[in-house]
Structures are given as structure tokens and as C-alpha cells.
Scaffold this motif. Structure first.
Motif, PDB file in Angstrom:
ATOM      1  N   ASP A 126       0.840  -1.215   0.000  1.00 61.83           N
ATOM      2  CA  ASP A 126       0.000   0.000   0.000  1.00 61.83           C
ATOM      3  C   ASP A 126       0.867   1.255   0.000  1.00 61.83           C
ATOM      4  N   THR A 127       1.920   1.235   0.809  1.00 66.14           N
ATOM      5  CA  THR A 127       2.791   2.415   0.909  1.00 66.14           C
ATOM      6  C   THR A 127       3.492   2.665  -0.426  1.00 66.14           C
ATOM      7  N   ILE A 128       4.032   1.601  -1.013  1.00 64.39           N
ATOM      8  CA  ILE A 128       4.718   1.741  -2.312  1.00 64.39           C
ATOM      9  C   ILE A 128       3.730   2.276  -3.357  1.00 64.39           C
ATOM     10  N   SER A 129       2.510   1.732  -3.362  1.00 65.30           N
ATOM     11  CA  SER A 129       1.507   2.149  -4.366  1.00 65.30           C
ATOM     12  C   SER A 129       1.170   3.625  -4.194  1.00 65.30           C
ATOM     13  N   ALA A 130       0.968   4.046  -2.931  1.00 73.28           N
ATOM     14  CA  ALA A 130       0.578   5.447  -2.692  1.00 73.28           C
ATOM     15  C   ALA A 130       1.664   6.388  -3.202  1.00 73.28           C
ATOM     16  N   LEU A 131       2.918   5.998  -2.997  1.00 71.86           N
ATOM     17  CA  LEU A 131       4.021   6.839  -3.463  1.00 71.86           C
ATOM     18  C   LEU A 131       4.120   6.772  -4.993  1.00 71.86           C
ATOM     19  N   ALA A 132       3.962   5.564  -5.536  1.00 78.64           N
ATOM     20  CA  ALA A 132       4.115   5.372  -6.988  1.00 78.64           C
ATOM     21  C   ALA A 132       3.094   6.191  -7.771  1.00 78.64           C
ATOM     22  N   VAL A 133       1.891   6.282  -7.231  1.00 75.88           N
ATOM     23  CA  VAL A 133       0.827   7.004  -7.939  1.00 75.88           C
ATOM     24  C   VAL A 133       1.251   8.447  -8.202  1.00 75.88           C
ATOM     25  N   SER A 134       1.991   9.045  -7.240  1.00 79.28           N
ATOM     26  CA  SER A 134       2.391  10.440  -7.485  1.00 79.28           C
ATOM     27  C   SER A 134       3.689  10.534  -8.298  1.00 79.28           C
TER      28      SER A 134
END
Length: 1121
Positions: A126-134
């Protein structure tokens, strides 16, 4: 040690201990400890973001404690997506140093690679995804995608790593799908990657994660071509589900089902090629008694969601009628899951659902949704096979299920059921005799539902069978629950009932209800009160006869039901008293009203609990008392208004969590909390608060409407309360009430100023209020999501403009015109989107019917646009022309042959207004609009014809030389309307009357351009006109003027048309003031006296003899008085 020193000690320490204890405190059960830790954490975030982020990732990487690692993953996600701090709204990521950036990115991937604990790995994903989205849109994380591809496909990857990498793919799918440069080359790779993962030989977790990635990718891809390149994933996606079930892993199966339901709602056409297999598999799951309820319910939800996906795949499910019948059978079978609970029979409390299971509830809801989604033509044939079979079976549960099914499908199938009404009514009424009370209750329930969904046809055709059946059910003293329900069904029946149907039954029904009012069971009393209220409301003055018998009982309940246990009873007595009062009128009710209002005032002053239903009932009762008493109510306003304003100003009770968070909103099974998901937020709203607020706003509108200038003292408090609620998106009813109140407030202010009741304020106060309300309405209109409320807003705006008149500034007119353009464009876009739907492969007649209804809402919007423009044109006349020039680009296309009749009519009406109000200044538009107008005179739609012939009359009156060359064509067009064989059919008479009026204007203003000796008598032969009362008054006045001028063409050679003129006068005079103004009537009488004196007696006698006997008598008495 102050906070700064503490922070330095925590972040500066080489070992991880102090920082880990801070994270431990953030998880502490003690509020105090947790609050202290939070404030330290937030200070670190705002002043030392680099150090904090690196500490967190290091705990995540190295701490032996799973709790600390899990908490760090969550904190890191919140930290990296946090906005605020130094630069107000910048993301925190932008404040970190480049070295922190690269360190965080590589550490996160390394943690994901090695984290052994599955639930922590999910949080890291989840953390990686949240960062990746931006970061991905700017290509700021080049290592991420190669890492993920490798993690999913490398032979040495653990299943845990594969699952985590797929979960990241699932969450970033929408970003990848948006990036054409990525999707173009990489879609085939993604496809083969997903295909392999969906078929993972040993891990259901990997398969479900792959399914999640596949569903998100399919639903995020814009182009149908790209989606089709993934179409062959579908069998593997379905296998994920079936293999989980076959290996007994229902938790994984339920996750898979949830994902497939999402797919069905968002991209139903993806399933189309294998629709029969997919739906067949789902129905097998639904039919499998051995599976958990949750699994079966999700499979049903999938099929219903597909049926409801009308906008994206219209008509698709109706192509599979055998599936509808299987699903219907499953749902009916689930209704049998009901116990005969003793609690149901003891009617002390409203335990109506005692014994119902979650299967039963699911089936009930889904039958209703299915019927609405696929419609009666598909459902009724299935129901007509199953219902009789269930009713013929020996078990009471089957009889009960059949009746509940009928009630649930009535709304969606109303048109088709109406064609078989006789059978349906017979079927339901025969169950009134069933030996089991729960079946009798279900039969009554069906009557109530059918009264609502099939009214007023049911009431008109079957009152003589239904009302006596309900009345006898009220005698079932052994089963109070059945009695109470029969009383409630009377309410449903009355709501679609006219007094003439109801009156013959009143003696019997009111008598029975009075008996029930004295029953010891509170639920029965409540049912009786509700029924009495609706009977009074529907029978109006016919209820006076029962007033003296009923009111004493109602007052006794109002005075004595004071415990918490029976407060609902008291609330319903208020409702009943106020509706009875409104029905019988002020004179009959006045004395009791005073007493009742004393009780209400005492109650109002007492402390009530916030969930007390009395509050809402009392708000409504006061407003009804006001409607009944009119201006006599004014002395009570100072008592009523303060709590009413308080209710209208209630803040919504809202909880917001993130949509993917594990912490669901507390009490998610609490029925009074409704949750909606907006983007990535889940919003929970307590509905009772919203309902009270909506009631209060409606009541404010009611008072302003009823009291007119008497409401003036409250405007300054009510306007600032209601105006912001024009944009209250939590609850439609609140917005609707606020919208309806706007013109009422302006009217009240305007009347108070005009009548000198505004405490010395003058017209500038009205302008100030209009300047506050009108721009707010215009702005709300821009953002309003509901078409129906858009139409109401335009309606209110129109009334407000009428009250404001010339007080409107040019800037306001500009913003109104711009908003009208916006409304027209948005509406046209919605229509276009619907037209696209008609091209879908499964589009059918039922879909067409539903689209027609949606487009009718759109017509209402255009109708209101026409009215608003009409008001602006009437108010500003020629100075509105520059705006009309701009709007012409939007209005002229509405005249096209491809547009609906209603759009053509509205466009013509707008031009009619311009021509009439702007007169000479409008001549420049004739070239554009007159050809349309003349052609539309013979349109097949009567309303279009009426607007067109009216416009021809206006142009004849004001068009002088511009109209002259067209007189010949205009005459032949009008002649077609007037001489049409069905001209006087009720649908066509308004067009006929307006054509006759237009013909008269051509006679009056273009005499030289016509053969007057022929046209004048033709016009006269059409008189009098009797349907369009406005035109009738104008035409008959014109006739008088022509006779007063002794118009020779009109009177004819040797006065031969005088007998016709006399008979026209006779008809007009016999109609009272309907067909002519008072002034015209007196002119007609003096003309008749002149005719009497000047005509030779023999001519007079023959003229008189052409009249009907009652006309002769009427004229004699008029002329002799």
C-alpha cells in the motif's frame, strides 16, 4: 525536557530504541500517552521530515517486532502522502532531499522483497503504491516497474512476493492505463504476466491478487480496443473463483467475487462474449445450498449488478431470459428462510422482521432491484409461473414468499401488472383468508405496496373489493400485528384516492379505526392514527361529519401519551390532529386548535432527547396548523421559529475514513448510518439528522408560502440559513426545500414592502435580498448533479426574476444567460450520451422505454429554460436583444426536424416572446424565424402548432411591411389548422383557437393584402372561441371594436351577418366572465341594444329565432335589466 529536546533525542539517537518506543506509544491504549506521542510525531513531520522518514523505513527494514513494522508501514504511507507543513498544500515528498528520495525508494523495494509476514507485506505494498501514484506520471521511479515485473515472473520469487507485487500493480493500474506510452508497448507483457499469475498452480492468494490487478486494469483502460486485447484473461479470471471454491477456500472465493462484482458494475461489456458461461457459473454458486451465505449473496449481487448496468450495457441481460428465471427461483427460495418467531405475534413493539434471516433480507432487496433493472416484460412471465405454484403448496412459508415477491416486483413491473390487474387482485385478496397470520400480513402488505405502485388504477377499478377486505382485516383481534398492518395499508390506498371513491366507505372505516384507537396495543393505535390521518387528508371536507366523534380521542392521546415508551404514539396523534384540522377547515377546527397549540407549546419548551421522533412530527404539525389557520397563526410564530431554525441549521453528522482502510466506520450495521464512497474516501452520514434538517427546511418554505408578507420578520434569519443549503449535497430533500423557498422569501419581502409592513424598509431591501439569492441560485445550478433538481432551480430562478424585475443588474443577467447556455449544453450532452446507448448491440424496446423517461426529465429542463428567457424578455424587452443574439446559436438548432416536439415548441415560444415584447426591435429576427414558424403551423404535434399559429398572430400584429409578403402563405397555413376535420378534438382546440385569433389579427392589420369580403366572414364563422380563455378575451374585444366601427366586410351586404354576430354575443354573454372582460361584456350589451333599435322587426325576429331557448331568455333578462 521540552519537546524540541525530546525530538532531538529520538531522531538523533544512533540506536533505534527511543524511536521504536515513540511508535509504541502511538499504538498505546492510553489516550494521554497517544496524544503526547502524536504531537511529537507531527512536530518531527513538520520540522524534520527527512530524519523521520528514514527512521521509519529503518524500523520497517530491521525491527524484529511485527507490530512495529506494521505500524511503520502505515505511518510511512501517511507521511509520504501528507500535504501541508511549510508550503501550505505541497506534498511532503517534495520537501525531502534527493538522497532521502533515493534511499526511501530502494529501501521500500528491498523491504517488499524480504518481508516474511503477509499482512505487513500488504501494508508495504500500500505504501509503495501510494508513493508510486504520485511519482510514475513524471517517470520519477524508473526502478519500480522492472522490479515488479521481475517479482511476479521470476521462478525464484516466493508466492508472498508475487502476491505483494500484484497488489501494487492493482493499485497503480489506473496510472499505467492513463499512460499511452507505457500501455502501447507493455500491454502484451502485462497480459502474459497476469495470465500466468491467474493460473498459479498452488497459491489462491496469488491468483486473487492477479484477479485484482486484472480487474483494475480492465476497468481503467479507456479504449475498447485495449480492453479487447485482455478479453482472453476472462476464463482464467473465472477459474480463480471456481478453483477457490473447489478447494474449499471460501474466503478467497469471496474476495474474488467482490472483484468480479466491481468488474460487472464498471465494465460489463468485457463479460459479453462469455456472458452465458459467466452468469451460469454465478447462478450455480447462488443455487448451492452447501456454500456460505456470504458467498451465495455475492454471486447474486454479481448477476443483479450486471442487470443494473444499463448505461454501459443496455439490454444485455434480457438476452438471457433463462437466467432471469433461474435467479428469480433462487431468490424466491431464499424467501422461505423465515422462522415463525413468537416475538412477531406479540405486538408490543415494532418487531415486524422477527424471524427474518439474512437470506430473506437479501432476496427481498434483490427482487426489487431485478424487477426495476430488467422490467415487467421479462419478469412477469417468470413470476406468473412461480407464484401460483407457491400459493398452491401446503407450506405457509411458500404462500408468504409469493405475496412478498409480488410486493417487491410491483414497482419495476407496474405497467405489465396493470394489464393483468384482475388476476393479481384476486390472488392477493384470496390470501386474506389464509389460516396463517403471517400470510395474511403479507397479503395486506402486498395490497399496500400495489396501492402505491399501481395507483390510481387499482383504487379506481377495485375499491369495492379492496377496502372491505382491509376493513374486515381490522377485526382480527387475535392478531394485533395484522390489524395494525391493515390500518397502514389503508394509508397507502388513500394516498392515490379521490374523495368520491372514499366517501361511501367512510362510515365503516372511520368506525373501525375509532375502535382500534381504544385498543390496548400501542402498535395498533399507531396504525389507526396514521390511517385516520390519511383518510381525513384524502376525503377533505367530507370528513367534517366525523370530526366531533374523532377529535376527543385524538386529544386524549396527545395529552396522555407522555412516557418514553409511547412517544411515537403522541407524535402520530399530532400528525393526525393537524391533518384532520386541515381537512375540515379553520371554522370547524378553531377552538380545538387553540388547545392543541397550547400542548405543542408546552412540549416545545421541554427538554427532548435528540432521537425523539416527536421533534420532526411537531415541526410538520405546526406547519399544517399554519396552513389551516392562515394569518391567525402569526402570534405563534415566535414560539415555532427558534427551534425550527435550529433544526434547519443542524450540521450533518459525518464520519470520513479512507475507502481502503481496515477500520470500518463504527457501527457499520447501524441502520441510521448511510455510507457513500467518493473517490478514495468513505463517508458515513447519520440519516436521522438529515431527515430532521430536510423536514425543517420544508417547513420554513411552507410558512413563507402560507404567511406571505406575515413571514417578513423572519427573512433575515431564514435567508442565510437556506441559501448555503442550495449546495447541500448530502441530502436531495434539503436542496429541494432550499430551492423551493427562494422565490417565497423574495415574494414575502416584496409584499411586505408594498404593503408598508417592512418596518420602514423600501425597495432597496428587495434588491439586496435578490442580489443575495439570485447569484446563489445561478451558482448552485452550475454544480447541481440531478436533472430533476436542475429543473426546479430554473423554475425558482424564474420566479425570483419575476419578483426582482428591473432590479436585476446587467451583470446578473449576463451570469444568468451564461448559466442557461451551460444548462443547454449539458443537457444536450446527456441526450447525446443516451443516443449513443441506443447503438449498443443488446438495445431493446424496454431500454427505449426507460430512455424515453430519462429524456422527459430533460424536456422539463428545456421547458424551464424557455420560461426563464420569457421572463427576461418580458422584463427587459429590446435591451435584452444583445443577449438574445448570443442565445440564438443555441435556440435556432432546437427548431430542427431531428429535435423533439417539446424542444421545437420551446424554441418557437421564445421567439414569440421576442416578437411580442420587442415589436419593431425584433423585425431583424423575422428572416430567421418566420419560415420555421410558418412550417410549424402544420406540425403533427398540437402544442407546436399552437405556439406557431400564436407567433403568426404576433408577427401579423407587429411585423408591418416585413410580414406583408407572407400574408398569403400565412392564410393558407392557418386555414389548414382551422378547417382540419379534427380541429375541435380536445387535443387540437387550443391550436384552433390561436389560429382563429391569428386570422383576426391578419384581418385587422393587413386588410389591404387580403380578400376582405371572403376572409372576414370566414373569421366570423369560427367565433366564439371557448378554450383558450386569454385569446378568447382578446378576439371578442376585437369583434366589438369592428362592429362599433360598422365594419362593412364584417357586417356583410345588407347586414346579412348580424344574426351570426348576435349568436356569438349570446354565447359569450351566457358564459359569464370567462370569454370576455367585464368591459367587453358591457360593450356587447350596448351593441345588442343598438341592433335591437336599428334592425327591422322582421329581421330581428328571425335573428332571435336562430338562438337556443336558454340564450333567448338570458339575452332578454340582460337587455331588460
Amino acid at each position: 525536557m521540552d519537546q524540541q529536546q525530546q525530538i532531538a533525542a529520538i531522531l538523533g539517537a544512533a540506536e533505534s530504541g527511543p524511536f521504536e518506543s515513540l511508535i509504541g506509544q502511538l499504538m498505546s491504549a492510553s489516550n494521554e500517552q497517544r496524544a503526547h506521542a502524536e504531537s511529537l510525531f507531527n512536530l518531527c513531520r513538520d520540522h524534520h521530515p527527512d530524519a523521520l522518514a528514514l527512521k521509519l523505513v529503518s524500523v520497517l527494514h530491521s525491527s524484529p517486532s511485527p507490530d512495529l513494522r506494521a505500524m511503520s508501514a502505515v505511518l510511512l504511507r501517511k507521511l509520504l502522502t501528507h500535504r501541508g507543513g511549510g508550503d501550505a498544500d505541497a506534498p511532503l515528498w517534495s520537501r525531502l532531499s534527493p538522497s532521502s528520495h533515493s534511499s526511501l525508494k530502494s529501501h521500500l523495494l528491498s523491504v517488499l522483497h524480504r518481508e516474511p509476514d503477509r499482512s505487513i507485506a500488504k501494508k508495504v505494498a500500500d505504501t509503495i503504491s501510494a508513493l508510486a501514484v504520485s511519482l510514475l506520471p513524471d517517470a520519477d521511479w524508473p526502478d519500480l516497474l522492472p522490479f515488479l515485473f521481475h517479482a511476479v515472473s521470476a521462478p525464484e520469487s516466493t508466492t508472498r512476493l508475487q502476491e505483494s507485487a500484484l497488489l501494487v500493480f492493482a493499485q497503480i493500474a489506473y496510472v499505467l492505463a492513463d499512460d499511452a506510452s507505457f500501455i502501447g508497448p507493455h500491454l502484451p507483457t502485462l497480459h502474459s504476466l497476469l495470465l500466468a499469475a491467474l493460473s498459479h498452480p498452488s497459491s489462491p492468494d496469488v491468483r486473487v491478487a492477479a484477479l485484482s490487478a486484472a480487474v483494475n486494469l480492465v476497468t481503467s483502460l479507456e479504449s475498447a480496443g485495449d480492453r479487447n486485447r485482455l478479453a482472453d484473461l476472462l476464463p482464467a479470471m473465472m477459474r480463480t473463483l471456481t478453483e477457490s471454491l473447489n478447494s474449499g477456500q471460501e474466503a478467497a472465493a469471496q474476495e474474488a467475487l467482490e472483484l468480479l462484482v466491481e468488474l460487472a458494475g464498471a465494465e460489463p461489456r468485457f463479460l459479453r462474449r462469455q456472458l452465458a458461461d459467466v452468469v451460469g457459473a454465478m447462478l450455480q454458486i447462488a443455487e448451492a445450498d452447501g456454500l456460505e451465505e456470504g458467498t451465495r449473496h455475492l454471486a447474486i449481487e454479481f448477476v443483479i449488478t450486471l442487470a443494473e448496468a444499463r448505461e454501459r450495457a443496455p439490454g444485455m441481460m434480457r438476452k438471457l431470459p433463462q437466467f432471469v428465471s433461474r435467479l428469480f427461483a433462487v431468490l424466491m427460495k431464499m424467501l422461505l428462510d423465515i422462522e415463525d418467531e413468537p416475538a412477531w405475534h406479540t405486538a408490543e413493539v415494532q418487531d415486524e422482521d422477527a424471524g427474518e434471516t439474512s437470506n430473506y433480507g437479501m432476496a427481498q432487496e434483490c427482487l426489487d432491484r431485478l424487477a426495476i433493472a430488467v422490467g415487467g416484460n421479462t419478469i412477469v412471465p417468470v413470476a406468473s409461473e412461480l407464484l401460483p405454484a407457491y400459493l398452491a403448496a401446503p407450506e405457509w412459508q411458500k404462500h408468504h414468499a409469493a405475496l412478498i415477491t409480488l410486493a417487491q416486483i410491483a414497482e419495476g413491473c407496474s405497467k405489465v401488472i396493470l394489464k393483468n390487474l384482475e388476476q393479481v387482485v384476486t390472488m392477493v385478496l384470496s390470501s386474506f383468508q389464509d389460516p396463517h397470520p403471517r400470510v395474511r400480513w403479507a397479503a395486506i402488505n402486498a395490497v399496500g405496496q400495489l396501492s402505491t405502485d399501481l395507483g390510481p388504477d387499482l383504487q379506481v377499478q377495485y375499491h369495492q373489493r379492496v377496502l372491505p377486505a382491509l376493513a374486515s382485516a381490522m377485526d382480527d383481534f387475535q392478531n394485533p400485528r395484522v390489524q395494525a398492518h391493515a390500518a397502514s395499508a389503508v394509508l397507502n390506498f388513500c394516498e392515490n384516492c379521490t374523495p368520491d371513491i372514499l366517501t361511501p366507505y367512510l362510515d365503516g372505516i372511520v368506525g373501525k379505526l375509532l375502535v382500534l384507537l381504544q385498543n390496548g396495543k400501542q402498535m395498533v393505535q399507531e396504525g389507526a392514527l396514521t390511517a385516520l390521518a390519511s383518510v381525513a387528508d384524502s376525503s377533505q371536507e367530507h370528513f367534517q361529519k366525523y370530526y366531533d366523534a374523532v377529535m376527543p380521542y385524538l386529544k386524549v392521546i396527545l395529552m396522555n401519551a407522555t412516557n418514553k415508551s409511547n412517544r411515537m404514539l403522541r407524535a402520530k396523534s399530532m400528525e393526525c390532529i393537524s391533518l384532520v384540522g386541515m381537512a375540515v377547515g379553520k371554522d370547524k377546527f378553531r377552538d380545538d386548535a387553540k388547545q392543541v397549540m397550547e400542548v405543542l407549546m408546552a412540549l416545545q419548551g421541554s427538554q427532548m432527547e435528540t432521537d425523539d421522533p416527536t421533534i420532526s412530527y411537531m415541526l410538520q404539525a405546526w406547519a399544517r396548523l399554519c396552513k389551516c389557520l392562515g394569518q391567525d397563526f402569526l402570534p405563534y410564530m415566535s414560539v415555532v421559529m427558534p427551534p425550527l431554525l435550529q433544526s434547519a441549521q443542524l450540521k450533518p453528522d459525518v464520519t470520513i475514513t479512507s475507502a481502503d482502510s481496515d477500520d470500518d466506520i463504527e457501527d457499520s450495521d447501524d441502520e441510521s448510518v448511510e455510507t457513500i464512497t467518493l473517490g478514495d474516501k468513505r463517508i458515513g452520514i447519520r440519516t436521522s439528522v438529515l431527515e430532521e434538517k430536510a423536514t425543517a427546511c420544508n417547513m420554513l418554505c411552507c410558512y413563507a408560502d402560507e404567511l406571505k408578507e406575515g413571514f417578513y420578520p423572519w427573512i433575515d434569519q431564514v435567508a442565510p440559513t437556506l441559501v448555503p443549503l442550495l449546495k447541500f449535497y448530502f441530502h436531495e430533500e434539503v436542496r429541494k426545500a432550499a430551492v423551493a423557498a427562494m422565490p417565497e422569501l423574495l415574494r414575502s419581502a416584496k409584499l411586505a414592502v408594498e404593503k408598508g409592513q417592512a418596518q420602514g424598509r423600501d425597495e432597496s431591501y428587495v434588491k439586496q435580498l435578490a442580489d443575495y439569492i439570485i447569484p446563489a441560485l445561478v451558482e448552485a445550478l452550475q454544480k447541481e448533479p440531478e436533472t430533476e433538481i436542475c429543473a426546479s432551480m430554473l423554475d425558482s430562478l424564474n420566479e425570483c426574476m419575476q419578483f426582482a424585475g428591473l432590479l436585476l443588474s446587467e451583470n446578473q443577467v449576463r451570469s444568468i444567460v451564461d448559466q442557461i447556455k451551460h444548462v443547454m449544453t449539458a443537457s444536450a450532452a446527456r441526450k447525446k450520451e443516451r443516443a449513443e446507448r441506443t447503438k449498443a448491440e443488446d438495445f431493446d424496446a424496454e431500454e427505449e422505454e426507460m430512455l424515453k423517461e430519462e429524456n422527459e426529465e430533460e424536456e422539463e429542463v428545456f421547458d424551464q429554460v424557455g420560461d426563464c428567457l420569457g421572463t427576461l424578455i418580458k422584463t427587459f424587452k429590446a435591451s435584452f436583444n444583445p443577449f438574445f443574439d448570443e442565445l440564438s446559436l443555441y435556440i435556432t438548432p432546437m427548431l430542427g426536424k431531428d429535435k423533439t416536439a417539446e424542444e421545437r415548441r420551446i424554441a418557437i415560444c421564445i421567439f414569440d416572446d421576442v416578437a411580442e415584447q420587442c415589436q419593431e426591435a425584433a423585425l431583424k429576427y423575422y428572416d430567421t424565424y418566420l419560415p420555421f414558424l410558418l412550417e410549424a403551423c402544420n406540425d403533427e404535434n398540437a402544442d407546436v402548432r399552437q405556439a406557431a399559429v400564436y407567433g403568426v398572430g404576433v408577427c401579423a400584429e407587429f411585423g408591418s411591411s416585413v410580414f406583408r409578403p407572407l400574408v398569403g402563405e400565412a392564410l393558407s397555413r392557418l386555414d389548414n389548422v382551422i378547417r382540419h376535420p379534427d380541429a375541435l378534438h380536445p387535443d387540437n382546440v387550443m391550436a384552433y383557437d390561436n389560429a382563429v385569433s391569428a386570422l383576426g389579427k391578419i384581418c385587422q392589420f393587413h386588410r389591404d393584402g387580403i380578400d376582405a369580403a371572403k376572409v372576414f366572414p370566414a373569421w366570423l364563422s369560427c367565433l366564439p372561441i371557448k378554450n383558450d380563455l386569454i385569446e378568447a378575451k382578446i378576439v371578442h374585444e376585437q369583434l366589438c371594436s369592428m362592429i362599433e366601427r360598422s365594419d362593412r366586410e364584417l357586417l356583410g351586404p345588407n347586414n346579412q351577418h348580424v344574426p351570426k354576430i348576435v349568436s356569438v354575443f349570446a354565447e359569450v354573454l351566457c358564459a359569464g366572465n370567462d370569454l370576455a372582460t367585464e368591459q367587453t361584456v358591457s360593450r356587447m350589451i350596448s351593441l345588442l341594444r343598438q341592433i335591437q333599435q336599428t334592425l327591422p322587426p322582421s329581421v330581428l325576429a328571425s335573428t332571435w329565432s336562430t338562438l337556443q331557448p336558454q340564450q333567448q331568455l338570458a339575452l332578454q333578462s340582460i337587455l331588460s335589466s
